[in-house]
Scaffold this motif. Structure first.
Motif, PDB file in Angstrom:
ATOM      1  N   MET A   1       1.246  -1.038   0.052  1.00 21.33           N
ATOM      2  CA  MET A   1       0.045   0.050   0.105  1.00 21.33           C
ATOM      3  C   MET A   1       0.801   1.766   0.066  1.00 21.33           C
ATOM      4  O   MET A   1       1.636   1.557   0.436  1.00 21.33           O
ATOM      5  N   GLU A   2       0.541   2.541  -1.204  1.00 22.51           N
ATOM      6  CA  GLU A   2       1.026   3.465  -1.095  1.00 22.51           C
ATOM      7  C   GLU A   2       1.932   4.212   0.243  1.00 22.51           C
ATOM      8  O   GLU A   2       2.755   4.248   0.349  1.00 22.51           O
ATOM      9  N   ILE A   3       1.047   4.117   1.006  1.00 23.18           N
ATOM     10  CA  ILE A   3       1.220   5.507   2.700  1.00 23.18           C
ATOM     11  C   ILE A   3       1.858   4.405   3.175  1.00 23.18           C
ATOM     12  O   ILE A   3       3.267   5.182   3.800  1.00 23.18           O
TER      13      ILE A   3
ATOM     14  N   ALA B   1       9.908   5.349   3.953  1.00 22.57           N
ATOM     15  CA  ALA B   1      10.733   6.207   3.316  1.00 22.57           C
ATOM     16  C   ALA B   1      10.892   7.166   3.801  1.00 22.57           C
ATOM     17  O   ALA B   1      12.350   7.264   3.840  1.00 22.57           O
ATOM     18  N   MET B   2      10.526   7.393   5.047  1.00 25.81           N
ATOM     19  CA  MET B   2      10.897   8.786   5.713  1.00 25.81           C
ATOM     20  C   MET B   2      11.285   8.342   6.420  1.00 25.81           C
ATOM     21  O   MET B   2      12.123   8.986   7.422  1.00 25.81           O
ATOM     22  N   GLY B   3      10.907   6.953   7.094  1.00 22.78           N
ATOM     23  CA  GLY B   3      11.793   6.440   7.838  1.00 22.78           C
ATOM     24  C   GLY B   3      11.442   7.089   8.988  1.00 22.78           C
ATOM     25  O   GLY B   3      10.573   7.283   9.433  1.00 22.78           O
ATOM     26  N   GLU B   4      12.578   7.150  10.001  1.00 26.93           N
ATOM     27  CA  GLU B   4      12.874   7.767  11.122  1.00 26.93           C
ATOM     28  C   GLU B   4      12.762   9.344  11.653  1.00 26.93           C
ATOM     29  O   GLU B   4      12.914  10.259  12.468  1.00 26.93           O
ATOM     30  N   GLU B   5      12.781  10.254  10.429  1.00 24.71           N
ATOM     31  CA  GLU B   5      12.806  11.889  10.022  1.00 24.71           C
ATOM     32  C   GLU B   5      11.834  12.040  11.236  1.00 24.71           C
ATOM     33  O   GLU B   5      10.416  12.027  11.439  1.00 24.71           O
ATOM     34  N   PHE B   6      12.770  13.118  11.816  1.00 25.19           N
ATOM     35  CA  PHE B   6      11.855  13.584  13.466  1.00 25.19           C
ATOM     36  C   PHE B   6      11.537  15.535  12.739  1.00 25.19           C
ATOM     37  O   PHE B   6      12.913  16.340  13.724  1.00 25.19           O
ATOM     38  N   THR B   7      10.869  15.684  11.559  1.00 20.17           N
ATOM     39  CA  THR B   7      11.301  17.388  11.408  1.00 20.17           C
ATOM     40  C   THR B   7      10.086  17.977  10.945  1.00 20.17           C
ATOM     41  O   THR B   7       8.547  17.029  11.310  1.00 20.17           O
ATOM     42  N   PRO B   8      10.037  19.193  10.814  1.00 22.92           N
ATOM     43  CA  PRO B   8       8.430  19.902  10.493  1.00 22.92           C
ATOM     44  C   PRO B   8       8.332  19.119   9.166  1.00 22.92           C
ATOM     45  O   PRO B   8       7.364  18.824   9.093  1.00 22.92           O
ATOM     46  N   THR B   9       9.268  19.385   8.145  1.00 24.51           N
ATOM     47  CA  THR B   9       8.561  18.301   6.477  1.00 24.51           C
ATOM     48  C   THR B   9       7.965  17.294   6.593  1.00 24.51           C
ATOM     49  O   THR B   9       6.840  16.780   5.968  1.00 24.51           O
ATOM     50  N   SER B  10       8.247  15.990   7.577  1.00 22.53           N
ATOM     51  CA  SER B  10       8.003  14.632   8.262  1.00 22.53           C
ATOM     52  C   SER B  10       7.187  14.897   8.988  1.00 22.53           C
ATOM     53  O   SER B  10       5.837  14.056   8.600  1.00 22.53           O
TER      54      SER B  10
ATOM     55  N   LYS C   1       0.154  15.248   5.690  1.00 29.22           N
ATOM     56  CA  LYS C   1      -0.414  14.882   4.220  1.00 29.22           C
ATOM     57  C   LYS C   1      -1.035  13.646   4.002  1.00 29.22           C
ATOM     58  O   LYS C   1      -2.707  13.169   3.546  1.00 29.22           O
ATOM     59  N   LEU C   2      -0.020  12.465   4.261  1.00 22.93           N
ATOM     60  CA  LEU C   2      -0.447  11.454   4.189  1.00 22.93           C
ATOM     61  C   LEU C   2      -2.367  10.592   4.088  1.00 22.93           C
ATOM     62  O   LEU C   2      -2.931   9.946   4.064  1.00 22.93           O
ATOM     63  N   PHE C   3      -2.333  11.460   5.722  1.00 25.31           N
ATOM     64  CA  PHE C   3      -3.660  10.843   5.990  1.00 25.31           C
ATOM     65  C   PHE C   3      -4.597  10.886   6.713  1.00 25.31           C
ATOM     66  O   PHE C   3      -5.655  10.924   6.633  1.00 25.31           O
ATOM     67  N   ALA C   4      -4.818  12.668   6.182  1.00 24.31           N
ATOM     68  CA  ALA C   4      -4.959  13.431   6.076  1.00 24.31           C
ATOM     69  C   ALA C   4      -6.695  12.795   5.533  1.00 24.31           C
ATOM     70  O   ALA C   4      -7.432  13.774   5.440  1.00 24.31           O
ATOM     71  N   PRO C   5      -6.209  12.527   3.953  1.00 26.92           N
ATOM     72  CA  PRO C   5      -7.426  12.000   2.965  1.00 26.92           C
ATOM     73  C   PRO C   5      -8.304  10.469   3.550  1.00 26.92           C
ATOM     74  O   PRO C   5      -9.514  10.419   3.574  1.00 26.92           O
ATOM     75  N   LEU C   6      -7.649  10.043   4.602  1.00 27.18           N
ATOM     76  CA  LEU C   6      -8.396   8.871   5.468  1.00 27.18           C
ATOM     77  C   LEU C   6      -9.337   9.341   6.781  1.00 27.18           C
ATOM     78  O   LEU C   6     -10.121   8.581   7.582  1.00 27.18           O
ATOM     79  N   ALA C   7      -9.166  10.879   7.313  1.00 31.75           N
ATOM     80  CA  ALA C   7      -9.775  11.005   8.291  1.00 31.75           C
ATOM     81  C   ALA C   7     -11.067  10.915   8.596  1.00 31.75           C
ATOM     82  O   ALA C   7     -11.578  11.752   7.708  1.00 31.75           O
TER      83      ALA C   7
ATOM     84  N   GLY D   1       4.324   0.088  11.070  1.00 34.98           N
ATOM     85  CA  GLY D   1       4.651   0.602   9.541  1.00 34.98           C
ATOM     86  C   GLY D   1       4.946   2.189   9.990  1.00 34.98           C
ATOM     87  O   GLY D   1       3.814   3.024   9.189  1.00 34.98           O
ATOM     88  N   HIS D   2       4.539   2.758  10.978  1.00 37.77           N
ATOM     89  CA  HIS D   2       3.877   4.158  11.852  1.00 37.77           C
ATOM     90  C   HIS D   2       5.056   4.831  12.100  1.00 37.77           C
ATOM     91  O   HIS D   2       5.967   3.788  12.350  1.00 37.77           O
ATOM     92  N   ASN D   3       5.337   5.988  11.899  1.00 38.35           N
ATOM     93  CA  ASN D   3       6.185   6.484  12.623  1.00 38.35           C
ATOM     94  C   ASN D   3       5.423   7.495  13.755  1.00 38.35           C
ATOM     95  O   ASN D   3       4.444   7.581  14.524  1.00 38.35           O
TER      96      ASN D   3
END
Lengths: 289, 289
Positions: free
Chosen positions: A1-3, A9-18, A24-30, A259-261
């Motif tokens: 699944m794409e998400i 791919a983002m992995g542990e990234e812990f930034t405003p960008t991530s 953005k990934l989860f907003a359409p599913l909210a 699979g979650h961050n």
């Protein structure tokens, strides 16, 4: 699944960008309050500060229902419950109503202007307000379940540990879920975020830790860790795990979120791919026994 | 549900009586090979000893499927894969076939006649036999998943740690699940069961431990703990948890089995109330990526 590929791919990234990318990934599913048939009372004041605000989500008033209170994260210095049009954390309130609970999302005072133990104090103040007021929204004040994520988990843990102030009695909640929490300031780790809330006096860190209180607590607690949490969050949970086993002879209740961050654990609540909701339902329903 | 009340009433009891009572609770729920449409080849010899036997469960031969190998518990001195009429562990083979895998249940040599590292050696021998033979039952020898319970988890861990002997290469399995395992002999704890297999020379205990190898392993491992496991099993998992976090900066994959005791974790596989099977399916399917 794409998400899942994108989270990996983002992995542990812990930034405003991530953070933004995860939202953005989860907003359409909210899940929305409208979809859940939830009525929302917004920005009710549980204290004097402008951040002492909570939203209540409820369905048709019937028999009193357990109350699930969500305490957002944000590194002690940011984060919000979200407004009427934000996908998050309206998703949590909507999920709660759909699950047969009354939902609450709350904000609290932030560092650096409000430092330790302000977060725990605010969780306690919100609990007090709910005890006095939640019945009129269909909530059962004797069955409050706290759910905190990241810094929110720190504040829930601080409340359970009695750091919030007045009460040294058993906290008046029936259960708690702590998502990717930060349970004690770490003297081995220089972390500006940690110092902003806990201060830089390492001599106070042992008293500011919630690890032993969580290990000893008789309030049922569920701990989650996300696969792509930073190592420091895994280490925080390891401390609780070891203390709980040493003190009680048993593991904490755990949910490993594949699979979650760090951010997605609560953003998924109510969505079609929600792996946390069922565990929270079990936790909250167990309070009815 | 009645079964959960009875498990809770038994609590941590760890006796022949509680084993029998647990089996009796789950026997009526056990999935059978016939229900799963499984063909069973019984008592295939993977070595010279009468305990070097395994059963293979498979469906219609088609594209090669992952192979799930179950290694039973029994305190190092007992236990069995079960015969044709036993509910356990035919349930595991039946569950594997229903889930799209080839299932294998194996026995191994027992203490006191076969002591450390005989269990690990036998797991390695079975893996070797499967690599050579499982294709004719529809299994993919490159996708073997080991599932060990209690002493069986000890032996799977010993195999992963290379204690079985010959190989110091990466173990030739794709994943492992360790249910309520015993990962290192404990010098602080006098335990006749432990001494029967590991011996009484505490100077050897560090070398017999699998904790650091599990922490370092690149083979995906899922660890389960049951709510009503004895404290010693919680402590064993705590050791792995701490080592994994220290060495890899992340928690092990964990599944906390609510309401279960030491024995019921594997007895539930394939039943209508199975909370372990889906996690094993995820683990085995991940090996296809």
């Amino acid at each position: 699944m794409e998400i899942w590929q994108q989270l990996r791919a983002m992995g542990e990234e812990f930034t405003p960008t991530s953070i933004q990318a995860t939202h953005k990934l989860f907003a359409p599913l909210a899940l929305t309050p409208a979809q859940a048939g939830a009525v929302v009372q917004r920005n009710l004041a549980y204290g004097a500060d402008p951040r002492h605000r909570l939203d209540v989500f409820h369905g048709p008033l019937a028999a009193p229902r357990p109350v699930v209170v969500f305490v957002h994260g944000g590194g002690f210095v940011g984060g919000d419950k979200g407004g009427a049009d934000a996908p998050f954390y309206n998703n949590v309130g909507a999920w709660a109503v759909r699950s047969g609970f009354v939902g609450v999302t709350m904000t609290y005072r932030l560092a650096p202007s409000a430092v330790w133990p302000a977060g725990a104090t605010d969780v306690g103040a919100a609990v007090g307000w709910l005890q006095a007021n939640i019945a009129r929204f269909g909530g059962d004040a004797t069955r409050i379940v706290l759910v905190g994520q990241s810094a929110g988990a720190t504040h829930v843990a601080g409340y359970l540990a009695g750091h919030g102030g007045t009460s040294d009695a058993r906290p008046e909640v029936m259960a708690a879920a702590l998502l990717s929490g930060f349970y004690e300031p770490d003297a081995f780790h220089v972390d500006p975020m940690q110092e902003t809330y806990f201060g830089s006096d390492r001599g106070r860190y042992p008293a500011q830790s919630t690890v032993l209180a969580l290990a000893a607590s008789t309030v049922p607690c569920l701990f989650t860790i996300s696969e792509f949490d930073l190592p420091l969050f895994h280490a925080q949970l390891a401390a609780v795990f070891a203390a709980r086993v040493a003190m009680r002879g048993r593991s904490p209740q755990l949910l490993y979120l594949h699979g979650h961050n760090h951010f997605s654990s609560s953003l998924q609540l109510g969505s079609a791919i929600d792996s946390l909701g069922p565990a929270l339902v079990s936790l909250a329903q167990a309070t009815q026994g």
